[in-house]
Design a protein around this motif. Sequence first.
Motif, PDB file in Angstrom:
ATOM      1  N   PRO A 104      35.620 -53.214  -6.218  1.00 58.33           N
ATOM      2  CA  PRO A 104      36.676 -52.309  -6.707  1.00 58.33           C
ATOM      3  C   PRO A 104      36.100 -50.930  -6.995  1.00 58.33           C
ATOM      4  CG  PRO A 104      35.925 -53.708  -8.484  1.00 58.33           C
ATOM      5  CD  PRO A 104      35.181 -54.165  -7.261  1.00 58.33           C
ATOM      6  N   PHE A 105      36.904 -49.908  -6.820  1.00 59.37           N
ATOM      7  CA  PHE A 105      36.439 -48.540  -7.035  1.00 59.37           C
ATOM      8  C   PHE A 105      37.425 -47.802  -7.934  1.00 59.37           C
ATOM      9  CE2 PHE A 105      38.889 -48.813  -3.124  1.00 59.37           C
ATOM     10  CZ  PHE A 105      39.883 -47.873  -3.342  1.00 59.37           C
ATOM     11  N   GLU A 106      36.945 -46.746  -8.542  1.00 60.55           N
ATOM     12  CA  GLU A 106      37.802 -45.905  -9.368  1.00 60.55           C
ATOM     13  C   GLU A 106      38.594 -44.953  -8.465  1.00 60.55           C
ATOM     14  OE1 GLU A 106      38.471 -45.685 -12.594  1.00 60.55           O
ATOM     15  OE2 GLU A 106      37.183 -47.379 -13.140  1.00 60.55           O
ATOM     16  N   PRO A 107      39.912 -44.920  -8.566  1.00 63.90           N
ATOM     17  CA  PRO A 107      40.702 -43.996  -7.741  1.00 63.90           C
ATOM     18  C   PRO A 107      40.215 -42.548  -7.845  1.00 63.90           C
ATOM     19  CG  PRO A 107      42.153 -45.540  -8.842  1.00 63.90           C
ATOM     20  CD  PRO A 107      40.779 -45.770  -9.406  1.00 63.90           C
ATOM     21  N   PHE A 112      37.661 -37.562  -5.351  1.00 69.19           N
ATOM     22  CA  PHE A 112      36.694 -36.469  -5.207  1.00 69.19           C
ATOM     23  C   PHE A 112      35.875 -36.605  -3.925  1.00 69.19           C
ATOM     24  CE2 PHE A 112      33.816 -38.881  -8.325  1.00 69.19           C
ATOM     25  CZ  PHE A 112      32.753 -39.098  -7.444  1.00 69.19           C
ATOM     26  N   ARG A 113      35.732 -37.837  -3.422  1.00 69.38           N
ATOM     27  CA  ARG A 113      35.071 -37.998  -2.124  1.00 69.38           C
ATOM     28  C   ARG A 113      35.943 -37.441  -1.003  1.00 69.38           C
ATOM     29  NH1 ARG A 113      30.839 -42.256  -1.736  1.00 69.38           N
ATOM     30  NH2 ARG A 113      30.307 -42.899  -3.853  1.00 69.38           N
ATOM     31  N   ILE A 114      37.253 -37.660  -1.102  1.00 67.65           N
ATOM     32  CA  ILE A 114      38.189 -37.108  -0.120  1.00 67.65           C
ATOM     33  C   ILE A 114      38.119 -35.590  -0.110  1.00 67.65           C
ATOM     34  CG2 ILE A 114      40.654 -36.739   0.343  1.00 67.65           C
ATOM     35  CD1 ILE A 114      41.089 -39.667  -0.578  1.00 67.65           C
ATOM     36  N   LYS A 115      38.157 -34.986  -1.299  1.00 67.24           N
ATOM     37  CA  LYS A 115      38.093 -33.523  -1.389  1.00 67.24           C
ATOM     38  C   LYS A 115      36.815 -32.981  -0.773  1.00 67.24           C
ATOM     39  CE  LYS A 115      40.978 -32.943  -5.531  1.00 67.24           C
ATOM     40  NZ  LYS A 115      40.984 -32.544  -6.948  1.00 67.24           N
ATOM     41  N   ALA A 116      35.695 -33.642  -1.056  1.00 65.73           N
ATOM     42  CA  ALA A 116      34.405 -33.182  -0.532  1.00 65.73           C
ATOM     43  C   ALA A 116      34.370 -33.252   0.990  1.00 65.73           C
ATOM     44  CB  ALA A 116      33.271 -34.015  -1.132  1.00 65.73           C
ATOM     45  N   LEU A 117      34.878 -34.340   1.551  1.00 63.79           N
ATOM     46  CA  LEU A 117      34.871 -34.482   3.011  1.00 63.79           C
ATOM     47  C   LEU A 117      35.806 -33.488   3.684  1.00 63.79           C
ATOM     48  CD1 LEU A 117      34.732 -38.352   3.537  1.00 63.79           C
ATOM     49  CD2 LEU A 117      33.017 -36.676   4.204  1.00 63.79           C
ATOM     50  N   LEU A 118      36.979 -33.270   3.104  1.00 65.61           N
ATOM     51  CA  LEU A 118      37.909 -32.305   3.691  1.00 65.61           C
ATOM     52  C   LEU A 118      37.338 -30.899   3.666  1.00 65.61           C
ATOM     53  CD1 LEU A 118      41.329 -33.608   2.297  1.00 65.61           C
ATOM     54  CD2 LEU A 118      40.522 -33.713   4.667  1.00 65.61           C
ATOM     55  N   ARG A 119      36.646 -30.554   2.572  1.00 64.03           N
ATOM     56  CA  ARG A 119      35.992 -29.235   2.501  1.00 64.03           C
ATOM     57  C   ARG A 119      34.935 -29.106   3.583  1.00 64.03           C
ATOM     58  NH1 ARG A 119      35.897 -29.790  -3.209  1.00 64.03           N
ATOM     59  NH2 ARG A 119      33.711 -30.427  -3.077  1.00 64.03           N
ATOM     60  N   ARG A 120      34.148 -30.171   3.755  1.00 61.10           N
ATOM     61  CA  ARG A 120      33.064 -30.125   4.734  1.00 61.10           C
ATOM     62  C   ARG A 120      33.606 -29.986   6.150  1.00 61.10           C
ATOM     63  NH1 ARG A 120      29.486 -35.247   5.131  1.00 61.10           N
ATOM     64  NH2 ARG A 120      30.309 -35.519   7.234  1.00 61.10           N
ATOM     65  N   TYR A 121      34.632 -30.765   6.468  1.00 70.91           N
ATOM     66  CA  TYR A 121      35.204 -30.705   7.814  1.00 70.91           C
ATOM     67  C   TYR A 121      35.892 -29.366   8.068  1.00 70.91           C
ATOM     68  CZ  TYR A 121      34.291 -35.243   9.882  1.00 70.91           C
ATOM     69  OH  TYR A 121      33.675 -36.329  10.465  1.00 70.91           O
ATOM     70  N   GLU A 122      36.518 -28.822   7.050  1.00 71.43           N
ATOM     71  CA  GLU A 122      37.169 -27.521   7.204  1.00 71.43           C
ATOM     72  C   GLU A 122      36.141 -26.451   7.505  1.00 71.43           C
ATOM     73  OE1 GLU A 122      40.245 -24.543   4.821  1.00 71.43           O
ATOM     74  OE2 GLU A 122      39.396 -26.281   3.800  1.00 71.43           O
ATOM     75  N   LYS A 123      35.018 -26.523   6.824  1.00 70.11           N
ATOM     76  CA  LYS A 123      33.944 -25.545   7.039  1.00 70.11           C
ATOM     77  C   LYS A 123      33.360 -25.698   8.437  1.00 70.11           C
ATOM     78  CE  LYS A 123      30.185 -26.072   4.604  1.00 70.11           C
ATOM     79  NZ  LYS A 123      29.314 -26.148   3.438  1.00 70.11           N
ATOM     80  N   GLU A 124      33.175 -26.968   8.866  1.00 69.93           N
ATOM     81  CA  GLU A 124      32.563 -27.194  10.165  1.00 69.93           C
ATOM     82  C   GLU A 124      33.508 -26.884  11.317  1.00 69.93           C
ATOM     83  OE1 GLU A 124      31.081 -31.161  10.011  1.00 69.93           O
ATOM     84  OE2 GLU A 124      29.345 -30.613   8.767  1.00 69.93           O
ATOM     85  N   SER A 125      34.806 -26.793  11.029  1.00 70.18           N
ATOM     86  CA  SER A 125      35.759 -26.445  12.081  1.00 70.18           C
ATOM     87  C   SER A 125      35.739 -24.952  12.379  1.00 70.18           C
ATOM     88  CB  SER A 125      37.174 -26.881  11.672  1.00 70.18           C
ATOM     89  OG  SER A 125      37.642 -26.112  10.582  1.00 70.18           O
ATOM     90  N   HIS A 126      35.040 -24.183  11.561  1.00 71.30           N
ATOM     91  CA  HIS A 126      34.829 -22.757  11.805  1.00 71.30           C
ATOM     92  C   HIS A 126      33.322 -22.511  11.827  1.00 71.30           C
ATOM     93  CE1 HIS A 126      38.848 -23.092   9.981  1.00 71.30           C
ATOM     94  NE2 HIS A 126      39.159 -22.132  10.808  1.00 71.30           N
ATOM     95  N   PRO A 127      32.680 -22.930  12.949  1.00 69.51           N
ATOM     96  CA  PRO A 127      31.213 -22.956  12.956  1.00 69.51           C
ATOM     97  C   PRO A 127      30.521 -21.607  13.074  1.00 69.51           C
ATOM     98  CG  PRO A 127      32.070 -23.605  15.088  1.00 69.51           C
ATOM     99  CD  PRO A 127      33.256 -23.444  14.187  1.00 69.51           C
ATOM    100  N   VAL A 128      31.248 -20.552  13.451  1.00 69.01           N
ATOM    101  CA  VAL A 128      30.596 -19.251  13.629  1.00 69.01           C
ATOM    102  C   VAL A 128      31.003 -18.307  12.504  1.00 69.01           C
ATOM    103  CG1 VAL A 128      30.239 -17.290  15.152  1.00 69.01           C
ATOM    104  CG2 VAL A 128      30.570 -19.567  16.135  1.00 69.01           C
ATOM    105  N   LEU A 129      30.018 -17.887  11.717  1.00 64.66           N
ATOM    106  CA  LEU A 129      30.249 -16.947  10.621  1.00 64.66           C
ATOM    107  C   LEU A 129      29.773 -15.567  11.046  1.00 64.66           C
ATOM    108  CD1 LEU A 129      28.850 -19.093   7.653  1.00 64.66           C
ATOM    109  CD2 LEU A 129      31.219 -18.937   8.435  1.00 64.66           C
ATOM    110  N   THR A 130      30.452 -14.546  10.571  1.00 67.38           N
ATOM    111  CA  THR A 130      30.083 -13.172  10.911  1.00 67.38           C
ATOM    112  C   THR A 130      29.859 -12.365   9.647  1.00 67.38           C
ATOM    113  OG1 THR A 130      31.398 -13.284  12.939  1.00 67.38           O
ATOM    114  CG2 THR A 130      30.767 -11.096  12.156  1.00 67.38           C
ATOM    115  N   LEU A 131      28.685 -11.745   9.567  1.00 69.41           N
ATOM    116  CA  LEU A 131      28.354 -10.826   8.476  1.00 69.41           C
ATOM    117  C   LEU A 131      27.952  -9.510   9.116  1.00 69.41           C
ATOM    118  CD1 LEU A 131      26.103 -13.204   6.306  1.00 69.41           C
ATOM    119  CD2 LEU A 131      28.510 -12.685   5.935  1.00 69.41           C
ATOM    120  N   GLY A 132      28.891  -8.566   9.172  1.00 66.64           N
ATOM    121  CA  GLY A 132      28.601  -7.315   9.870  1.00 66.64           C
ATOM    122  C   GLY A 132      28.348  -7.591  11.341  1.00 66.64           C
ATOM    123  N   ALA A 133      27.168  -7.179  11.837  1.00 68.50           N
ATOM    124  CA  ALA A 133      26.800  -7.420  13.236  1.00 68.50           C
ATOM    125  C   ALA A 133      25.993  -8.703  13.399  1.00 68.50           C
ATOM    126  CB  ALA A 133      26.008  -6.231  13.775  1.00 68.50           C
TER     127      ALA A 133
END
Length: 226
Positions: A104-107, A112-133
């Motif tokens: 059994p697990f605590e809901p 919080f595991r769901i939130k962490a995974l969704l954040r990670r996947y959202e970040k990885e779905s935008h793999p190219v970051l741009t800082l100036g040039a």
Amino acid sequence: MCMRTILIADDDASIRKLVSIHLQEASYVVIQAENGETALHKLEHETVDLAIVDVMMPVMDGYTLTEEIRKHFDIPVILLTAKGEINDKEKGYEAGTDDYLVKPFEPKELLFRIKALLRRYEKESHPVLTLGATTINKKSYEIKVENRVLLLPLKEFELLYLLASHPNQVFSRNHLIETVWGMDYEGDERTVDVHIKRLRDRFSSITNDFRIKTIRGIGYSIEAKR
């Protein structure tokens, strides 16, 4: 804000009901399936952001379902099981699960595991970051400064990518250690300082697109050129 849809695949109706109640209270849309085959059918006809999959199900078990999800869908998977043995966890990760939760697990822990995974996947779905040039490409692990391409050691790249993903956000040394090196890392926080120094040494002489700031007594942040 777009509501996220979560699939819960479990042959135990009481578990599905319990998880669904907590997910709906947290503003998620819930789709239920009583076995792996039904879950796959629903995945083919619905847009799902994350799947919670029980290991022991009739028709198609959770390991097989996870393998099928990995072949056809780019979503995070959390496996649920009544077993806690290391070989069961190994089999789950080999099948492609992102996380593992023993019943059994605590809901609250599931949430919080769901939130962490969704954040990670959202970040990885935008793999190219741009800082100036400067561009930081998570898919190729290359950094391009104007026409110059740099390949960094893995931990240096991941540290820079994490900071660059959230310009001006302050990260504690402990948070950086847990995210980049993992919660089981046995080294100390000085590891972060050493890698930050290396990043500064690499980039300070070739670009002013960004700078890594030390936040005294806390950690670091990245300041991007406006």
